[in-house]
Structures are given as structure tokens and as C-alpha cells.
Design an enzyme around this catalytic site. Structure first.
Site, PDB file in Angstrom:
ATOM      1  N   LYS A 133      -9.457  -3.979  20.367  1.00 55.70           N
ATOM      2  CA  LYS A 133      -7.983  -3.806  20.353  1.00 55.70           C
ATOM      3  C   LYS A 133      -7.600  -3.697  21.454  1.00 55.70           C
ATOM      4  O   LYS A 133      -6.474  -4.148  22.217  1.00 55.70           O
ATOM      5  CB  LYS A 133      -7.450  -3.478  19.158  1.00 55.70           C
ATOM      6  CG  LYS A 133      -7.503  -4.121  17.978  1.00 55.70           C
ATOM      7  CD  LYS A 133      -7.439  -3.813  16.377  1.00 55.70           C
ATOM      8  CE  LYS A 133      -7.823  -4.036  15.331  1.00 55.70           C
ATOM      9  NZ  LYS A 133      -7.159  -3.845  14.362  1.00 55.70           N
ATOM     10  N   ASN A 161       0.783  -1.010   0.181  1.00 55.88           N
ATOM     11  CA  ASN A 161       0.194  -0.317   0.138  1.00 55.88           C
ATOM     12  C   ASN A 161       0.496   1.064   0.131  1.00 55.88           C
ATOM     13  O   ASN A 161       2.263   1.004  -0.014  1.00 55.88           O
ATOM     14  CB  ASN A 161      -0.852   0.152   1.102  1.00 55.88           C
ATOM     15  CG  ASN A 161      -0.513   0.120   2.202  1.00 55.88           C
ATOM     16  OD1 ASN A 161       0.966   1.449   2.767  1.00 55.88           O
ATOM     17  ND2 ASN A 161       0.219  -1.126   3.100  1.00 55.88           N
ATOM     18  N   LYS A 187     -12.834  -0.770  16.795  1.00 54.13           N
ATOM     19  CA  LYS A 187     -10.938  -1.048  16.926  1.00 54.13           C
ATOM     20  C   LYS A 187     -10.730  -0.218  18.292  1.00 54.13           C
ATOM     21  O   LYS A 187     -10.165  -0.761  18.986  1.00 54.13           O
ATOM     22  CB  LYS A 187     -10.669  -0.076  15.998  1.00 54.13           C
ATOM     23  CG  LYS A 187     -11.081  -1.022  14.350  1.00 54.13           C
ATOM     24  CD  LYS A 187     -10.146   0.027  13.177  1.00 54.13           C
ATOM     25  CE  LYS A 187     -10.259  -0.811  12.438  1.00 54.13           C
ATOM     26  NZ  LYS A 187      -9.602  -0.268  11.008  1.00 54.13           N
ATOM     27  N   ASP A 229      -3.323  -6.636   5.789  1.00 55.95           N
ATOM     28  CA  ASP A 229      -4.648  -7.614   6.878  1.00 55.95           C
ATOM     29  C   ASP A 229      -3.802  -9.421   5.778  1.00 55.95           C
ATOM     30  O   ASP A 229      -3.948 -10.052   7.051  1.00 55.95           O
ATOM     31  CB  ASP A 229      -6.025  -6.975   6.254  1.00 55.95           C
ATOM     32  CG  ASP A 229      -5.991  -5.512   7.312  1.00 55.95           C
ATOM     33  OD1 ASP A 229      -5.456  -5.748   8.713  1.00 55.95           O
ATOM     34  OD2 ASP A 229      -6.471  -4.879   6.981  1.00 55.95           O
TER      35      ASP A 229
HETATM   36  O1  PMT Z   1       2.408   6.297   6.666  1.00 61.58           O
HETATM   37  P1  PMT Z   1       1.778   7.860   5.600  1.00 61.58           P
HETATM   38  O2  PMT Z   1       2.254   7.884   4.163  1.00 61.58           O
HETATM   39  O3  PMT Z   1       2.322   8.536   5.731  1.00 61.58           O
HETATM   40  O4  PMT Z   1      -0.115   7.480   5.779  1.00 61.58           O
HETATM   41  C1  PMT Z   1      -0.371   7.224   7.179  1.00 61.58           C
HETATM   42  C2  PMT Z   1      -1.005   6.394   7.273  1.00 61.58           C
HETATM   43  C3  PMT Z   1      -2.732   6.200   6.920  1.00 61.58           C
HETATM   44  C4  PMT Z   1      -0.965   4.903   7.155  1.00 61.58           C
HETATM   45  C5  PMT Z   1      -1.729   5.929   8.767  1.00 61.58           C
HETATM   46  O5  PMT Z   1      -2.344   8.033   9.360  1.00 61.58           O
HETATM   47  C6  PMT Z   1      -2.522   5.188   9.136  1.00 61.58           C
HETATM   48  O6  PMT Z   1      -4.106   5.490   8.849  1.00 61.58           O
HETATM   49  N1  PMT Z   1      -2.284   3.759   9.572  1.00 61.58           N
HETATM   50  C7  PMT Z   1      -3.131   3.054   9.746  1.00 61.58           C
HETATM   51  C8  PMT Z   1      -3.147   2.065   8.787  1.00 61.58           C
HETATM   52  C9  PMT Z   1      -3.983   1.070   9.454  1.00 61.58           C
HETATM   53  O7  PMT Z   1      -3.357  -0.242   8.357  1.00 61.58           O
HETATM   54  O8  PMT Z   1      -5.384   0.950   9.114  1.00 61.58           O
HETATM   55  P2  PMT Z   1      -6.959  -0.023   9.723  1.00 61.58           P
HETATM   56  O9  PMT Z   1      -7.588   0.349  10.363  1.00 61.58           O
HETATM   57  O10 PMT Z   1      -6.262  -1.072   8.553  1.00 61.58           O
HETATM   58  O11 PMT Z   1      -6.109  -0.507  11.082  1.00 61.58           O
HETATM   59  C10 PMT Z   1      -5.618  -0.977  12.015  1.00 61.58           C
HETATM   60  C11 PMT Z   1      -4.659  -0.663  13.238  1.00 61.58           C
HETATM   61  O12 PMT Z   1      -4.553  -1.909  13.538  1.00 61.58           O
HETATM   62  C12 PMT Z   1      -3.452  -0.024  12.867  1.00 61.58           C
HETATM   63  O13 PMT Z   1      -3.431   1.118  14.287  1.00 61.58           O
HETATM   64  C13 PMT Z   1      -2.992  -1.062  12.344  1.00 61.58           C
HETATM   65  O14 PMT Z   1      -0.999  -0.255  12.347  1.00 61.58           O
HETATM   66  C14 PMT Z   1      -3.127  -1.818  12.956  1.00 61.58           C
HETATM   67  N2  PMT Z   1      -2.987  -3.218  12.293  1.00 61.58           N
HETATM   68  C15 PMT Z   1      -3.555  -3.645  10.801  1.00 61.58           C
HETATM   69  C16 PMT Z   1      -3.422  -4.769  10.820  1.00 61.58           C
HETATM   70  C17 PMT Z   1      -2.726  -6.044  10.959  1.00 61.58           C
HETATM   71  N3  PMT Z   1      -2.657  -6.729  10.249  1.00 61.58           N
HETATM   72  N4  PMT Z   1      -1.932  -5.623  12.658  1.00 61.58           N
HETATM   73  C18 PMT Z   1      -2.105  -4.423  13.144  1.00 61.58           C
HETATM   74  O15 PMT Z   1      -0.954  -3.707  14.190  1.00 61.58           O
END
Ligand code: PMT
Length: 408
Positions: free
Chosen positions: A353, A218, A349, A287
Site C-alpha cells: 500500500k 464491525n 501491507k 472490504d
Molecule cells: O475503533 P476502535 O474501537 O478504537 O478500534 C481500533 C481498531 C481495531 C479499529 C484499529 O486499531 C485498527 O486496527 N484499525 C484498522 C482496521 C482494519 O480495517 O484493518 P485492515 O487490516 O482490514 O485494513 C488495513 C488498512 O487499510 C487500515 O488502515 C484500513 O483503514 C485500510 N482500509 C481497509 C479496507 C479498505 N477497503 N480501505 C482501507 O482504507
């Protein structure tokens, strides 16, 4: 300069910049500008030798005030009778960059035979020294001893870099990169309210390989996480970053563990978490990972002109795993990248979490989310506080997040 170094918010702080005789003296002009971008006021003193390389007028033209040269000069805006004491009374930090071998020796032994050495001797606040000189001068036993003495005297020391220097020699002696000097100075000005805290930050994308040349990923640049890491570092925390593939550079005080895949990030984070006080997971972790085609390159011909089907398997949820093993006193921040139902997803979340705080961004909004230097966050915490923040630089978002978490 990469965006995670662009911390503003040091309004009202004044840095007195001492510049000494070195070919690197011109770099002090860029440093003055970087400090001003951080909202610091800048004043300066040029030694006689420095003024042979750059002019006081250059610093004045950039807005530095006052700018001292000689002991008996009348610097505009300065206390002419007690100019040697004035920075010690009015500035919040003294930064000497570049510092020549001669000036280092004066500082180490407490000599006060020109304006800058007098001002340094009379300065009781934080003093930062960033030397630049020929590698043989740097390696000389006298310079080594003076460097050690400066450490003992409480100077914050920014070690020079390796490389080739102006005279053609190669070795240690180049002025450290601007970012290192800036960070050392801003850290000296910042509140140390995270001192002694061990902080884990994840950032960047993960890459999930499919064949020898292709991967699933991504567009995360890692900037948001880098800002979170830097804010904690500036506030005194002991910061470890687990970074997916990015081009980000960190100051040497930040520990960086590079990883590529979600499984590697999972391993690194679960190993580190038991020893941490806080963690903020900003990484855009995949994911799912493709079931690998193999170690070789998939050849187009083998698909015989038809489409292909790639199978995916589920990656572990790192944030949920850390939340599930959170011990008393540990604090955990999660991020959420959403395109709709932001508040609902953030609440879900936060709860599922076991987080203390969640920061949700709308990644479909211009100036928010991936690959930009700004972000627009909806923040909610486990105590029920909810805030919608306007679009802000990611450095500012990061600073506010720690403020919010440290609130009781
Ligand atoms: O890196 P940049 O270009 O500055 O962009 C910033 C960003 C958009 C990446 C950042 O602001 C952001 O939103 N990060 C979270 C991205 C994400 O994966 O979101 P999610 O809603 O899918 O995941 C929720 C949380 O679980 C996040 O804290 C993620 O790090 C965590 N996660 C997700 C999947 C996984 N398998 N393990 C995780 O720990």
C-alpha cells in the site's frame, strides 16, 4: 470524559487555575482533576466571589498547591511576599475558568486590584480564558469589546456554550464543556511540532446497508482514530477527521466529515488527500458490501422458512488508493487489524500500500483492538525500523505514532 481526551504525559507541567465568582465555579474542581489526570500539577487562585461558591479547601483537598485567595493571604507553600508574581515564574499556563464578566474586564484593561488579576498581569506564558455568565451580560457591548480585546492580547479564548443558565435565561453564557477547556489548555502546553501540517484521519466502522433496516459492519468504536486525531491536534496540526458512525465528540477546532459507507469514506478521503501533508487511516472499513436487497425491509416470510443468500461486492481500498497517489513529501500511516501472522501481514501491507508506517494490532488479544481504551501494537516503517510496543492507552499509542513518523 471520552477516552480520546485522556492524554497523560504532561508530567512536570504546572497549570495555575484562576476561579472567579460564578455558579459554574464548582466545575473548576472537575477541571483541576482532569488536569491532574493529564499528569499536570495544579495550583489555584480563587477570587473573593469564587470563594463564596466553592472553598479553597476543596481545591487543597484535591491536591492543588498553592491555593491563593486574598492578596495578603499566606497560602501554604507559596511565596508569601511575591505571591502575585509566583505563578508567572513557576507555572506553564494560566487557565481562568470560569471567568466572570468582571474578571474579563479586568484582564482586558490590565487592572490589578486583587490576587488573580495581579497574577494574570504578571503572567507571560499562555493564558486561557473560559467565561461563564448570564447571556445578557455575555451579549452586552462592553463584554463583547472585552472579549475581542482579550483575543488581541493573545489570550486563548474558549467560547461559552449555548443553553439554559442557572437563573433560567437561555442563550450563550454557559461555561464551555470541560473537554474544550482541557484541550485548549493541553494544546498550550504541548510541543507544537506538527504546526502547519494538514492531517487526515479516518476512524470508526463503515456501515454497508442491505435493506431498509439491516447493515453489515464491525465493532470499531473509533477511539483509536480519535486518539490519533487528538494527538495531532494537540501538537498543532490542522486535523480533518473522516468518521464512520460513532458517538465521538471532538473539540470545535477539529473538522469532522461524517460518513456511513465505505464508498462515502472513499469519496471523502480521495477528495481531501491531495491537500494533506499526512494521513493516518485507522478506520475499520468493510472490504465488502452486500448487494442491496432494496430500499424496503426484507420480510422474513418471503424467505419461506429457508435460509437466505446475501451476495457481496468489493469495496475500494482507500489506503491503497491514497498510497498509490502519494506525492513527494506526503506521509501515510496505515493500520492493520490481525488475528495471526501480525508481523508478516504488517510487512505485506506496508509494502503493497506504499505506506511510510504501519501499526498492527492483534484484535484477538484482551485489551487490544476494538472497543477498548488500550492497544498493543507492532509498528514498522518504510525505513526498516520495527518496534513491539506493550499494551498502552490508545492516547499514548497515538502520541508515539506521530513521534515515530516525525523521526528522520
Ligand atoms: O475503533 P476502535 O474501537 O478504537 O478500534 C481500533 C481498531 C481495531 C479499529 C484499529 O486499531 C485498527 O486496527 N484499525 C484498522 C482496521 C482494519 O480495517 O484493518 P485492515 O487490516 O482490514 O485494513 C488495513 C488498512 O487499510 C487500515 O488502515 C484500513 O483503514 C485500510 N482500509 C481497509 C479496507 C479498505 N477497503 N480501505 C482501507 O482504507
Amino acid at each position: 470524559m471520552q477516552p480520546h481526551y485522556e492524554f497523560a504525559g504532561f508530567m512536570g507541567k504546572r497549570v495555575h487555575l484562576g476561579v472567579t465568582g460564578s455558579i459554574a465555579a464548582y466545575k473548576a474542581l472537575d477541571l483541576a482533576r482532569a488536569l491532574q489526570r493529564a499528569d499536570c500539577m495544579v495550583s489555584a487562585t480563587l477570587t473573593k466571589a469564587a470563594a463564596r461558591f466553592v472553598t479553597p479547601l476543596s481545591f487543597e483537598a484535591l491536591g492543588a498547591s498553592p491555593v491563593y485567595t486574598d492578596m495578603f493571604d499566606e497560602a501554604p507553600g507559596a511565596d508569601t511576599a511575591f505571591g502575585h508574581l509566583e505563578p508567572g515564574q513557576a507555572a506553564d499556563a494560566l487557565l481562568i475558568a470560569p471567568a466572570s464578566a468582571n474578571t474579563m474586564a479586568k484582564l482586558a484593561f490590565g487592572l490589578a486590584d486583587d490576587m488573580l488579576s495581579c497574577q494574570a498581569l504578571a503572567f507571560a506564558g499562555p493564558r486561557i480564558v473560559a467565561p461563564a455568565m448570564n447571556p445578557r451580560m455575555w451579549a452586552a457591548p462592553a463584554t463583547r469589546r472585552n472579549w475581542d480585546m482579550l483575543g488581541e492580547l493573545g489570550y486563548i479564548r474558549v467560547t461559552p456554550d449555548d443553553g439554559s443558565v442557572a437563573c433560567g435565561d437561555t442563550g450563550t453564557g454557559r461555561l464551555a464543556p470541560q473537554e474544550e477547556i482541557l484541550v485548549a489548555t493541553l494544546k498550550a502546553l504541548a510541543p507544537q511540532d506538527m504546526a502547519g501540517k494538514r492531517v487526515l484521519v479516518t476512524l470508526g466502522p463503515t456501515r454497508e446497508p442491505w435493506d431498509a433496516v439491516r447493515f453489515w459492519s464491525n465493532p470499531s468504536s473509533g477511539t483509536m482514530g480519535a486518539c490519533v486525531a487528538m494527538a495531532a491536534y494537540l501538537r498543532g496540526a490542522d486535523v480533518t477527521v473522516v468518521a464512520g458512525p460513532t458517538s465521538l465528540v471532538f473539540p470545535c477546532g477539529v473538522t469532522v466529515t461524517p460518513v456511513t459507507t465505505a464508498l462515502q469514506m472513499f469519496e471523502a478521503c480521495t477528495d481531501l488527500w491531495p491537500d494533506m501533508d499526512m494521513a493516518c487511516l485507522t478506520a475499520a472499513v468493510a472490504d465488502y458490501r452486500p448487494v442491496p436487497f432494496g430500499d424496503t425491509k426484507f420480510k422474513k416470510a418471503t424467505s419461506a422458512g429457508a435460509g437466505i443468500t446475501v451476495q457481496f461486492e468489493t469495496n475500494p481500498d482507500i489506503l491503497k488508493t491514497l498510497g498509490g497517489s502519494k506525492r513527494e513529501g506526503q506521509k501515510l500511516i496505515g493500520f492493520a487489524a490481525e488475528t495471526d501472522n501480525i508481523r508478516g501481514e504488517a510487512a505485506r501491507k506496508l509494502e503493497s500500500k506504499n505506506l511510510d508506517l504501519i501499526a498492527a494490532n492483534n484484535i484477538s488479544r484482551q485489551g487490544s483492538g476494538f472497543g477498548v481504551a488500550t492497544n498493543e501494537m507492532y509498528v514498522m516503517d518504510a525505513k526498516g525500523r520495527k518496534e513491539q510496543w506493550p499494551q498502552l492507552p490508545k492516547t499514548e499509542v497515538a502520541w508515539r505514532l506521530w513521534d515515530h513518523l516525525l523521526l528522520d
